[in-house]
Design a protein around this motif. Structure first.
Motif, PDB file in Angstrom:
ATOM      1  N   ARG A 197       0.827  -1.208   0.000  1.00 47.05           N
ATOM      2  CA  ARG A 197       0.000   0.000   0.000  1.00 47.05           C
ATOM      3  C   ARG A 197       0.856   1.249   0.000  1.00 47.05           C
ATOM      4  NH1 ARG A 197      -4.639  -0.555   4.314  1.00 47.05           N
ATOM      5  NH2 ARG A 197      -5.364   1.311   3.265  1.00 47.05           N
ATOM      6  N   ALA A 198       1.971   1.197   0.706  1.00 48.45           N
ATOM      7  CA  ALA A 198       2.866   2.358   0.713  1.00 48.45           C
ATOM      8  C   ALA A 198       3.390   2.597  -0.709  1.00 48.45           C
ATOM      9  CB  ALA A 198       4.009   2.147   1.697  1.00 48.45           C
ATOM     10  N   ALA A 199       3.726   1.505  -1.396  1.00 44.82           N
ATOM     11  CA  ALA A 199       4.243   1.621  -2.756  1.00 44.82           C
ATOM     12  C   ALA A 199       3.167   2.158  -3.700  1.00 44.82           C
ATOM     13  CB  ALA A 199       4.743   0.264  -3.236  1.00 44.82           C
ATOM     14  N   ALA A 200       1.907   1.851  -3.385  1.00 44.73           N
ATOM     15  CA  ALA A 200       0.806   2.317  -4.235  1.00 44.73           C
ATOM     16  C   ALA A 200       0.530   3.803  -4.033  1.00 44.73           C
ATOM     17  CB  ALA A 200      -0.451   1.506  -3.944  1.00 44.73           C
ATOM     18  N   GLY A 201       1.185   4.379  -3.044  1.00 47.92           N
ATOM     19  CA  GLY A 201       1.112   5.827  -2.899  1.00 47.92           C
ATOM     20  C   GLY A 201       0.081   6.327  -1.908  1.00 47.92           C
ATOM     21  N   THR A 202      -0.607   5.420  -1.190  1.00 54.34           N
ATOM     22  CA  THR A 202      -1.524   5.910  -0.155  1.00 54.34           C
ATOM     23  C   THR A 202      -0.680   6.457   0.982  1.00 54.34           C
ATOM     24  OG1 THR A 202      -1.684   3.719   0.803  1.00 54.34           O
ATOM     25  CG2 THR A 202      -3.451   4.379  -0.694  1.00 54.34           C
ATOM     26  N   VAL A 203      -1.108   7.580   1.511  1.00 55.05           N
ATOM     27  CA  VAL A 203      -0.280   8.307   2.473  1.00 55.05           C
ATOM     28  C   VAL A 203      -0.362   7.632   3.836  1.00 55.05           C
ATOM     29  CG1 VAL A 203       0.161  10.558   3.506  1.00 55.05           C
ATOM     30  CG2 VAL A 203      -0.811  10.406   1.208  1.00 55.05           C
ATOM     31  N   VAL A 204       0.774   7.575   4.504  1.00 58.99           N
ATOM     32  CA  VAL A 204       0.839   6.990   5.838  1.00 58.99           C
ATOM     33  C   VAL A 204       1.022   8.123   6.846  1.00 58.99           C
ATOM     34  CG1 VAL A 204       1.993   5.294   7.284  1.00 58.99           C
ATOM     35  CG2 VAL A 204       2.017   5.033   4.805  1.00 58.99           C
TER      36      VAL A 204
ATOM     37  N   LEU B 105      -0.222   8.250  14.045  1.00 53.89           N
ATOM     38  CA  LEU B 105      -1.357   8.642  14.886  1.00 53.89           C
ATOM     39  C   LEU B 105      -1.183   7.918  16.217  1.00 53.89           C
ATOM     40  CD1 LEU B 105      -4.073  10.278  14.152  1.00 53.89           C
ATOM     41  CD2 LEU B 105      -5.132   8.037  14.242  1.00 53.89           C
ATOM     42  N   GLY B 106      -0.773   8.643  17.223  1.00 52.50           N
ATOM     43  CA  GLY B 106      -0.556   8.041  18.533  1.00 52.50           C
ATOM     44  C   GLY B 106       0.418   6.874  18.451  1.00 52.50           C
ATOM     45  N   GLY B 107       1.435   6.979  17.610  1.00 53.73           N
ATOM     46  CA  GLY B 107       2.442   5.941  17.507  1.00 53.73           C
ATOM     47  C   GLY B 107       2.086   4.845  16.515  1.00 53.73           C
ATOM     48  N   LEU B 108       0.837   4.801  16.077  1.00 55.01           N
ATOM     49  CA  LEU B 108       0.420   3.799  15.100  1.00 55.01           C
ATOM     50  C   LEU B 108       0.532   4.370  13.705  1.00 55.01           C
ATOM     51  CD1 LEU B 108      -2.952   2.106  16.085  1.00 55.01           C
ATOM     52  CD2 LEU B 108      -0.770   0.998  15.625  1.00 55.01           C
ATOM     53  N   TYR B 109       0.842   3.516  12.769  1.00 51.11           N
ATOM     54  CA  TYR B 109       0.767   3.959  11.386  1.00 51.11           C
ATOM     55  C   TYR B 109      -0.605   3.640  10.834  1.00 51.11           C
ATOM     56  CZ  TYR B 109       5.584   5.273  11.261  1.00 51.11           C
ATOM     57  OH  TYR B 109       6.754   5.909  11.492  1.00 51.11           O
ATOM     58  N   VAL B 110      -1.220   4.643  10.251  1.00 52.21           N
ATOM     59  CA  VAL B 110      -2.566   4.474   9.709  1.00 52.21           C
ATOM     60  C   VAL B 110      -2.569   5.053   8.298  1.00 52.21           C
ATOM     61  CG1 VAL B 110      -4.988   5.115   9.993  1.00 52.21           C
ATOM     62  CG2 VAL B 110      -3.588   4.688  12.004  1.00 52.21           C
TER      63      VAL B 110
ATOM     64  N   VAL C 179      -9.786  11.833   4.081  1.00 48.94           N
ATOM     65  CA  VAL C 179      -9.356  12.379   5.374  1.00 48.94           C
ATOM     66  C   VAL C 179      -7.845  12.244   5.542  1.00 48.94           C
ATOM     67  CG1 VAL C 179      -9.598  12.181   7.880  1.00 48.94           C
ATOM     68  CG2 VAL C 179     -11.595  11.828   6.394  1.00 48.94           C
ATOM     69  N   ILE C 180      -7.210  13.341   5.913  1.00 47.86           N
ATOM     70  CA  ILE C 180      -5.785  13.313   6.268  1.00 47.86           C
ATOM     71  C   ILE C 180      -5.650  13.811   7.706  1.00 47.86           C
ATOM     72  CG2 ILE C 180      -5.035  13.561   3.871  1.00 47.86           C
ATOM     73  CD1 ILE C 180      -4.358  16.505   4.491  1.00 47.86           C
ATOM     74  N   SER C 181      -4.449  13.710   8.273  1.00 45.83           N
ATOM     75  CA  SER C 181      -4.334  13.909   9.721  1.00 45.83           C
ATOM     76  C   SER C 181      -4.082  15.350  10.139  1.00 45.83           C
ATOM     77  CB  SER C 181      -3.225  13.022  10.276  1.00 45.83           C
ATOM     78  OG  SER C 181      -2.004  13.401   9.693  1.00 45.83           O
ATOM     79  N   ALA C 182      -3.566  16.184   9.252  1.00 44.81           N
ATOM     80  CA  ALA C 182      -3.283  17.575   9.638  1.00 44.81           C
ATOM     81  C   ALA C 182      -3.390  18.470   8.414  1.00 44.81           C
ATOM     82  CB  ALA C 182      -1.873  17.683  10.231  1.00 44.81           C
ATOM     83  N   LEU C 183      -3.653  19.751   8.653  1.00 44.11           N
ATOM     84  CA  LEU C 183      -3.795  20.701   7.550  1.00 44.11           C
ATOM     85  C   LEU C 183      -2.552  20.700   6.671  1.00 44.11           C
ATOM     86  CD1 LEU C 183      -5.210  24.011   9.113  1.00 44.11           C
ATOM     87  CD2 LEU C 183      -6.426  21.943   8.463  1.00 44.11           C
ATOM     88  N   LYS C 184      -2.777  20.749   5.367  1.00 47.03           N
ATOM     89  CA  LYS C 184      -1.671  20.926   4.422  1.00 47.03           C
ATOM     90  C   LYS C 184      -1.527  22.411   4.174  1.00 47.03           C
ATOM     91  CE  LYS C 184      -2.200  17.094   1.237  1.00 47.03           C
ATOM     92  NZ  LYS C 184      -2.350  16.700  -0.171  1.00 47.03           N
TER      93      LYS C 184
END
Ligand SMILES: Nc1nc2c(c(=O)[nH]1)N[C@H]1C(S)=C(S)[C@@H](COP(=O)(O)O)O[C@H]1N2
Ligand SMILES: [Mo]
Length: 236
Positions: free
Chosen positions: A21-28, A31-36, A63-68
């Motif tokens: 999935r990382a290779a497919a380009g979905t952003v990691v 979040l609280g130490g977990l990769y999501v 949904v992303i985790s913080a403002l770009k």
């Protein structure tokens, strides 16, 4: 922990899938130490409904985790020189310094914001002063119908008065417990969470009340005049 969430985490434990999935380009994101993966954040939030009955995530958003930081021409970064003018179709126009704004009653709100380019951030914690309180102090005349958010270098954004007076519309000076970074509009920005994020003028210098609509920077460059994310009012 819900079964869905638990199984999502178990899926993430599969390293092979993680790498694919990382290779497919979905952003990691961390979040609280977990990769999501953003796809999992989005799927979890899609099941949620807002108090007003609308889905938490508007159509076509991820949904992303913080403002770009989305750019724009920044204003003066020095809070000591920041001024906010509240004027136009009002009986009692006024101007506030940064210190005066911070001395007014403050709202701490966790807000969802939706960028027209397709990302959303859920529960961003903004601190600031309600536009409604500023409007009351300025004694907006009954004939006023629109609010024009005015920013550095002539950027403006138009919002119908009723929507600008919603209880979740802010002049924000802090995000996640820190003074608003310059890239995100510091020292002062508007936050109008229920319209696409271009309405949330960064480097805010004024709030002007008008009787007539005045399409602003993006509204005169092909974006929709209103910008409701749930109706996908993206482009004109
Ligand atoms: N003054 C000003 N405000 C602005 C912009 C801008 O170019 N200038 N861009 C808008 C757009 S298109 C978006 S998506 C958001 C981005 O805010 P962010 O950079 O904090 O994510 O700010 C909005 N406010
Ligand atoms: Mo944007």
């Amino acid at each position: 922990m819900s079964r869905d969430r638990q199984s999502a985490i178990e899926r993430l434990r599969s390293r092979r899938q993680f790498v694919a999935r990382a290779a497919a380009g979905t952003v990691v994101v961390a979040l609280g130490g977990l990769y999501v993966f953003t796809d999992d954040l989005t799927a979890a939030a899609r099941a949620e409904t807002r108090k007003d009955g609308r889905p938490r995530v508007p159509p076509g958003q991820r949904v992303i985790s913080a403002l770009k930081p989305m750019g724009g021409e920044p204003g003066d970064p020095n809070p000591a020189r920041a001024r906010l003018r509240v004027h136009g179709e009002v009986d009692a126009p006024f101007e506030l310094t940064y210190a005066e704004l911070l001395a007014l009653p403050q709202l701490d709100l966790a807000l969802d914001v939706h960028c027209v380019t397709g990302w959303s951030v859920l529960g961003a914690r903004f601190r600031g002063v309600g536009v409604k309180a500023l409007a009351e102090r300025a004694r907006v005349r009954p004939r006023a119908r629109y609010v024009i958010f005015e920013a550095a270098h002539g950027y403006t954004a138009n919002v119908p008065l009723r929507e600008a007076l919603a209880p979740n519309v802010l002049v924000a000076h802090a995000l996640e417990g820190r003074p608003l970074a310059r890239a995100h509009g510091g020292p002062l920005r508007a936050v109008v969470p229920d319209l696409y994020f271009w309405k949330s003028a960064k480097w805010l210098t004024g709030i002007r009340f008008t009787t007539r609509d005045e399409p602003g920077y993006w509204e005169t460059r092909g974006y929709h005049n209103h910008g409701d994310p749930w109706r996908e009012e993206r482009y004109a």
